[in-house]
Scaffold this active site. Structure first.
Site, PDB file in Angstrom:
ATOM      1  N   ARG A   1       0.856  -1.189   0.000  1.00 10.05           N
ATOM      2  CA  ARG A   1       0.000   0.000   0.000  1.00 10.05           C
ATOM      3  C   ARG A   1       0.888   1.234   0.000  1.00 10.05           C
ATOM      4  O   ARG A   1       1.842   1.314   0.779  1.00 10.05           O
ATOM      5  CB  ARG A   1      -0.881  -0.006   1.253  1.00 10.05           C
ATOM      6  CG  ARG A   1      -1.829   1.182   1.326  1.00 10.05           C
ATOM      7  CD  ARG A   1      -2.619   1.207   2.626  1.00 10.05           C
ATOM      8  NE  ARG A   1      -2.052   2.156   3.556  1.00 10.05           N
ATOM      9  CZ  ARG A   1      -2.745   2.818   4.483  1.00 10.05           C
ATOM     10  NH1 ARG A   1      -4.045   2.580   4.629  1.00 10.05           N
ATOM     11  NH2 ARG A   1      -2.156   3.661   5.288  1.00 10.05           N
TER      12      ARG A   1
ATOM     13  N   TYR B   1      -3.214  11.786   5.041  1.00 11.78           N
ATOM     14  CA  TYR B   1      -3.490  10.499   5.710  1.00 11.78           C
ATOM     15  C   TYR B   1      -2.411   9.440   5.357  1.00 11.78           C
ATOM     16  O   TYR B   1      -1.996   9.337   4.195  1.00 11.78           O
ATOM     17  CB  TYR B   1      -4.868   9.965   5.286  1.00 11.78           C
ATOM     18  CG  TYR B   1      -4.978   8.500   5.600  1.00 11.78           C
ATOM     19  CD1 TYR B   1      -5.226   8.081   6.893  1.00 11.78           C
ATOM     20  CD2 TYR B   1      -4.736   7.537   4.621  1.00 11.78           C
ATOM     21  CE1 TYR B   1      -5.249   6.737   7.211  1.00 11.78           C
ATOM     22  CE2 TYR B   1      -4.759   6.194   4.926  1.00 11.78           C
ATOM     23  CZ  TYR B   1      -5.013   5.807   6.225  1.00 11.78           C
ATOM     24  OH  TYR B   1      -5.011   4.479   6.535  1.00 11.78           O
TER      25      TYR B   1
ATOM     26  N   ASP C   1      -5.106   4.047  -0.336  1.00 11.51           N
ATOM     27  CA  ASP C   1      -6.268   4.345   0.515  1.00 11.51           C
ATOM     28  C   ASP C   1      -6.594   5.836   0.427  1.00 11.51           C
ATOM     29  O   ASP C   1      -5.777   6.674   0.824  1.00 11.51           O
ATOM     30  CB  ASP C   1      -5.908   3.956   1.960  1.00 11.51           C
ATOM     31  CG  ASP C   1      -7.098   3.971   2.914  1.00 11.51           C
ATOM     32  OD1 ASP C   1      -8.143   4.538   2.548  1.00 11.51           O
ATOM     33  OD2 ASP C   1      -6.965   3.416   4.020  1.00 11.51           O
TER      34      ASP C   1
ATOM     35  N   HIS D   1      -9.113   7.118   2.023  1.00  8.13           N
ATOM     36  CA  HIS D   1      -9.614   7.383   3.380  1.00  8.13           C
ATOM     37  C   HIS D   1     -10.841   8.295   3.425  1.00  8.13           C
ATOM     38  O   HIS D   1     -10.880   9.286   4.177  1.00  8.13           O
ATOM     39  CB  HIS D   1      -8.485   7.918   4.270  1.00  8.13           C
ATOM     40  CG  HIS D   1      -8.491   7.303   5.636  1.00  8.13           C
ATOM     41  ND1 HIS D   1      -8.991   7.945   6.736  1.00  8.13           N
ATOM     42  CD2 HIS D   1      -8.103   6.087   6.065  1.00  8.13           C
ATOM     43  CE1 HIS D   1      -8.886   7.154   7.796  1.00  8.13           C
ATOM     44  NE2 HIS D   1      -8.348   6.001   7.410  1.00  8.13           N
TER      45      HIS D   1
ATOM     46  N   GLU E   1      -8.957   2.162  -2.139  1.00  5.37           N
ATOM     47  CA  GLU E   1      -9.734   1.914  -0.913  1.00  5.37           C
ATOM     48  C   GLU E   1     -10.473   3.156  -0.439  1.00  5.37           C
ATOM     49  O   GLU E   1      -9.946   4.262  -0.518  1.00  5.37           O
ATOM     50  CB  GLU E   1      -8.737   1.448   0.152  1.00  5.37           C
ATOM     51  CG  GLU E   1      -9.328   1.251   1.521  1.00  5.37           C
ATOM     52  CD  GLU E   1      -8.272   0.727   2.500  1.00  5.37           C
ATOM     53  OE1 GLU E   1      -7.264   0.140   2.052  1.00  5.37           O
ATOM     54  OE2 GLU E   1      -8.468   0.909   3.710  1.00  5.37           O
TER      55      GLU E   1
ATOM     56  N   GLU F   1     -13.888  -0.953   6.089  1.00  9.90           N
ATOM     57  CA  GLU F   1     -13.251  -1.110   7.408  1.00  9.90           C
ATOM     58  C   GLU F   1     -14.118  -0.533   8.524  1.00  9.90           C
ATOM     59  O   GLU F   1     -13.980  -0.950   9.671  1.00  9.90           O
ATOM     60  CB  GLU F   1     -11.850  -0.487   7.413  1.00  9.90           C
ATOM     61  CG  GLU F   1     -11.823   1.005   7.194  1.00  9.90           C
ATOM     62  CD  GLU F   1     -10.411   1.568   7.097  1.00  9.90           C
ATOM     63  OE1 GLU F   1      -9.575   0.930   6.448  1.00  9.90           O
ATOM     64  OE2 GLU F   1     -10.164   2.632   7.669  1.00  9.90           O
TER      65      GLU F   1
ATOM     66  N   ARG G   1     -13.822  -5.014   3.115  1.00 11.55           N
ATOM     67  CA  ARG G   1     -12.722  -4.750   4.050  1.00 11.55           C
ATOM     68  C   ARG G   1     -13.084  -4.905   5.521  1.00 11.55           C
ATOM     69  O   ARG G   1     -12.315  -4.512   6.400  1.00 11.55           O
ATOM     70  CB  ARG G   1     -12.270  -3.298   3.838  1.00 11.55           C
ATOM     71  CG  ARG G   1     -11.615  -3.029   2.528  1.00 11.55           C
ATOM     72  CD  ARG G   1     -10.124  -3.088   2.620  1.00 11.55           C
ATOM     73  NE  ARG G   1      -9.559  -2.139   3.546  1.00 11.55           N
ATOM     74  CZ  ARG G   1      -8.610  -2.442   4.432  1.00 11.55           C
ATOM     75  NH1 ARG G   1      -8.150  -3.664   4.532  1.00 11.55           N
ATOM     76  NH2 ARG G   1      -8.124  -1.502   5.239  1.00 11.55           N
TER      77      ARG G   1
ATOM     78  N   GLU H   1      -4.658  -7.226   5.280  1.00  5.57           N
ATOM     79  CA  GLU H   1      -3.786  -6.104   5.645  1.00  5.57           C
ATOM     80  C   GLU H   1      -2.893  -6.502   6.820  1.00  5.57           C
ATOM     81  O   GLU H   1      -3.337  -7.153   7.756  1.00  5.57           O
ATOM     82  CB  GLU H   1      -4.653  -4.895   6.047  1.00  5.57           C
ATOM     83  CG  GLU H   1      -3.849  -3.678   6.458  1.00  5.57           C
ATOM     84  CD  GLU H   1      -4.741  -2.478   6.772  1.00  5.57           C
ATOM     85  OE1 GLU H   1      -5.952  -2.666   6.984  1.00  5.57           O
ATOM     86  OE2 GLU H   1      -4.214  -1.357   6.809  1.00  5.57           O
TER      87      GLU H   1
ATOM     88  N   TRP I   1     -12.024  12.492   8.151  1.00 11.16           N
ATOM     89  CA  TRP I   1     -10.603  12.164   8.351  1.00 11.16           C
ATOM     90  C   TRP I   1     -10.273  10.859   7.709  1.00 11.16           C
ATOM     91  O   TRP I   1     -10.741  10.002   7.336  1.00 11.16           O
ATOM     92  CB  TRP I   1     -10.249  12.080   9.845  1.00 11.16           C
ATOM     93  CG  TRP I   1      -8.787  11.739   9.981  1.00 11.16           C
ATOM     94  CD1 TRP I   1      -7.734  12.579   9.784  1.00 11.16           C
ATOM     95  CD2 TRP I   1      -8.200  10.450  10.250  1.00 11.16           C
ATOM     96  NE1 TRP I   1      -6.547  11.926   9.941  1.00 11.16           N
ATOM     97  CE2 TRP I   1      -6.803  10.607  10.226  1.00 11.16           C
ATOM     98  CE3 TRP I   1      -8.745   9.187  10.530  1.00 11.16           C
ATOM     99  CZ2 TRP I   1      -5.918   9.543  10.459  1.00 11.16           C
ATOM    100  CZ3 TRP I   1      -7.882   8.133  10.753  1.00 11.16           C
ATOM    101  CH2 TRP I   1      -6.471   8.319  10.732  1.00 11.16           C
TER     102      TRP I   1
HETATM  103  C1  GCO Z   1      -6.367   1.124   7.107  1.00 15.18           C
HETATM  104  C2  GCO Z   1      -7.108   2.156   7.868  1.00 15.18           C
HETATM  105  C3  GCO Z   1      -6.538   2.564   9.192  1.00 15.18           C
HETATM  106  C4  GCO Z   1      -7.567   3.454   9.912  1.00 15.18           C
HETATM  107  C5  GCO Z   1      -7.555   3.156  11.375  1.00 15.18           C
HETATM  108  C6  GCO Z   1      -8.516   4.007  12.158  1.00 15.18           C
HETATM  109  O1  GCO Z   1      -6.601   1.029   5.916  1.00 15.18           O
HETATM  110  O2  GCO Z   1      -5.594   0.407   7.734  1.00 15.18           O
HETATM  111  O3  GCO Z   1      -7.615   3.147   7.069  1.00 15.18           O
HETATM  112  O4  GCO Z   1      -5.287   3.152   9.094  1.00 15.18           O
HETATM  113  O5  GCO Z   1      -7.305   4.783   9.695  1.00 15.18           O
HETATM  114  O6  GCO Z   1      -7.869   1.813  11.538  1.00 15.18           O
HETATM  115  O7  GCO Z   1      -8.540   3.610  13.500  1.00 15.18           O
HETATM  116 MG    MG Z   2      -8.200   2.127   5.245  1.00 12.37          MG
END
Ligand code: GCO
Ligand code: MG
Length: 405
Positions: free
Chosen positions: A150, A162, A213, A215, A239, A265, A286, A342, A405
């Site tokens: 990643r 991020y 990602d 995010h 992602e 996630e 995810r 991951e 975020w």
């Molecule tokens: C990822 C995630 C994490 C999240 C975190 C928040 O892809 O691993 O985006 O980095 O930001 O789990 O608590």
């Molecule tokens: Mg993520």
């Protein structure tokens, strides 16, 4: 098999660098199991939910009735779903599967149907404050054996993007004090992201699986534009292109791009991805065992996804405990439509508090052959690291507007 009863259950909250919520369940035949209920930034809510509302109902129950206990805690509460509830149910579920596999004297994956593959392919996180630093980080992780990578990078004019280390600390999204504020600019990101991915693709060739990602920060049309601009670089997945609660948004993204999409996630239930899966709007789901109701519920999500050629890509950050990682590896080994897992390695201190049987070798992980899920908690050591209030950062646009975020 001899009848057994749950005679004790307790919550252990520990902070070896970051907070983890563990449920430990003991049975009348002298066996115990552990489950992870960590919810980054809201840990004590899960702890109280377990302590005050779940544990009193567990005492005296038959630990072998895992599905019935799951239904009892889900349907029986009347108030269904939500991250706190589902993390608490997950902690119970993981502990009960651990107990059942220990009673059967088998590694958990055997109870789940046995292995579908030799080992579990994992992807690692790489990042940099600029492109040359990112390229070094990718090279380093390839040397460590990782088969999929990643990539995240600071953006000119957006230093706190991020996925990038903050100052000289490793990338760990949780800080004490009130939430740290970061500044975000979508136009600067959309301009930079294709250049970053192109640099990595050019240096490391066409065969390295690359993930990225976003995010949750883009609107659907911005996400569509990004996916389109990345098509030539053949990502393994893009992602969280847009906030995950708007399932219909993915229809728009899908209409515009063939870049594979991963999301989930933050999901805690099969209903969060029902439309995404049945309309084939995503390629990878995810959700994690800790945040989506444990092994029982994740198996249901995976079976449903399999009907639509959607594969699993379980969340595995350092903000779920090694218990989740261990249990996930048993799930990954046994699920037919596994995609990738991951892997963000935990700190040495965390690994010491949670001794585990799982291993990493040349880009692959294996849950180990210990009976149960193979992860334990050293309670004495855990007690040396009391809970600290910590939060994820928040993001604001350059004009001060609060953003995702
Ligand atoms: C990822 C995630 C994490 C999240 C975190 C928040 O892809 O691993 O985006 O980095 O930001 O789990 O608590
Ligand atoms: Mg993520």
């Amino acid at each position: 098999m001899q009848e057994s009863k749950i005679i004790d259950a307790k919550v252990i909250v520990t902070c070896p660098g970051r907070n983890f919520v563990t449920l430990k369940i003991a049975t009348s035949d002298g066996i115990y199991g552990v489950g992870d209920g960590t919810l980054n930034g809201r840990e004590l809510a899960v702890s109280a939910y377990l302590q005050e509302h779940v544990i009193p109902c567990l005492l005296g129950r038959d630990p072998d009735r895992i599905e019935d206990t799951w239904q009892y805690l889900y349907r029986g509460a009347y108030w269904r779903r939500g991250p706190v509830t589902m993390a608490a149910i997950a902690a119970v579920d993981m502990a009960l599967w651990d107990i059942k596999a220990k009673r059967a004297n088998m590694p958990l994956y055997q109870l789940l149907g046995g292995r579908c593959r030799e080992h579990v392919t994992v992807y690692s996180h790489t990042n940099g404050h600029d492109i040359p630093e990112l390229l070094d980080s990718v090279a380093k992780h390839i040397e460590l054996g990782y088969k999929a990578i990643r990539v995240q990078c600071a953006i000119p004019g957006v230093p706190d993007a991020y996925g990038v280390p903050h100052g000289d600390k490793p990338y760990e999204p949780a800080d004490s004090g009130i939430p740290r504020e970061e500044v975000w600019s979508t136009p600067k990101y959309l301009n930079f992201a294709p250049k970053m991915i192109e640099a990595v693709r050019t240096k490391f060739g066409p065969d390295l699986p690359l993930l990225h990602d976003a995010h949750h920060r883009l609107t659907p049309i911005e996400a569509a534009a990004l996916g389109k601009s990345l098509e030539d670089f053949r990502l393994f997945w893009l992602e969280d292109a847009t906030p995950a609660e708007d399932q219909q948004a993915f229809r728009l993204i899908r209409q515009h791009t063939t870049t594979p999409l991963a999301v989930g996630e933050v999901f805690n239930s099969i209903f969060d991805c029902q439309q995404l899966i049945s309309e084939r709007l995503i390629d990878y789901i995810r959700a994690s065992l800790t945040h989506a109701g444990g092994i029982t519920h994740m198996r249901r999500i995976a079976s449903f996804a399999d009907l639509y050629s959607v594969r699993t890509g379980c969340h595995g950050p350092t903000d779920v405990s090694p218990i989740c990682m261990g249990a996930a590896l048993h799930f990954d080994l046994s699920v037919p439509n596994f995609g990738i897992q991951e892997h963000m390695p935990h700190s040495a201190q965390t690994d010491e508090v949670f001794p585990h049987a799982y291993t990493f070798n040349n880009g692959y992980m294996h849950p180990g052959e210990r009976s149960g899920h193979g992860v334990d908690i050293d309670e004495k050591l855990a007690a040396r690291f009391p809970h600290k209030r910590m939060y994820l950062p928040i993001a604001r646009l350059e004009d001060g507007t609060l953003h995702n975020w």
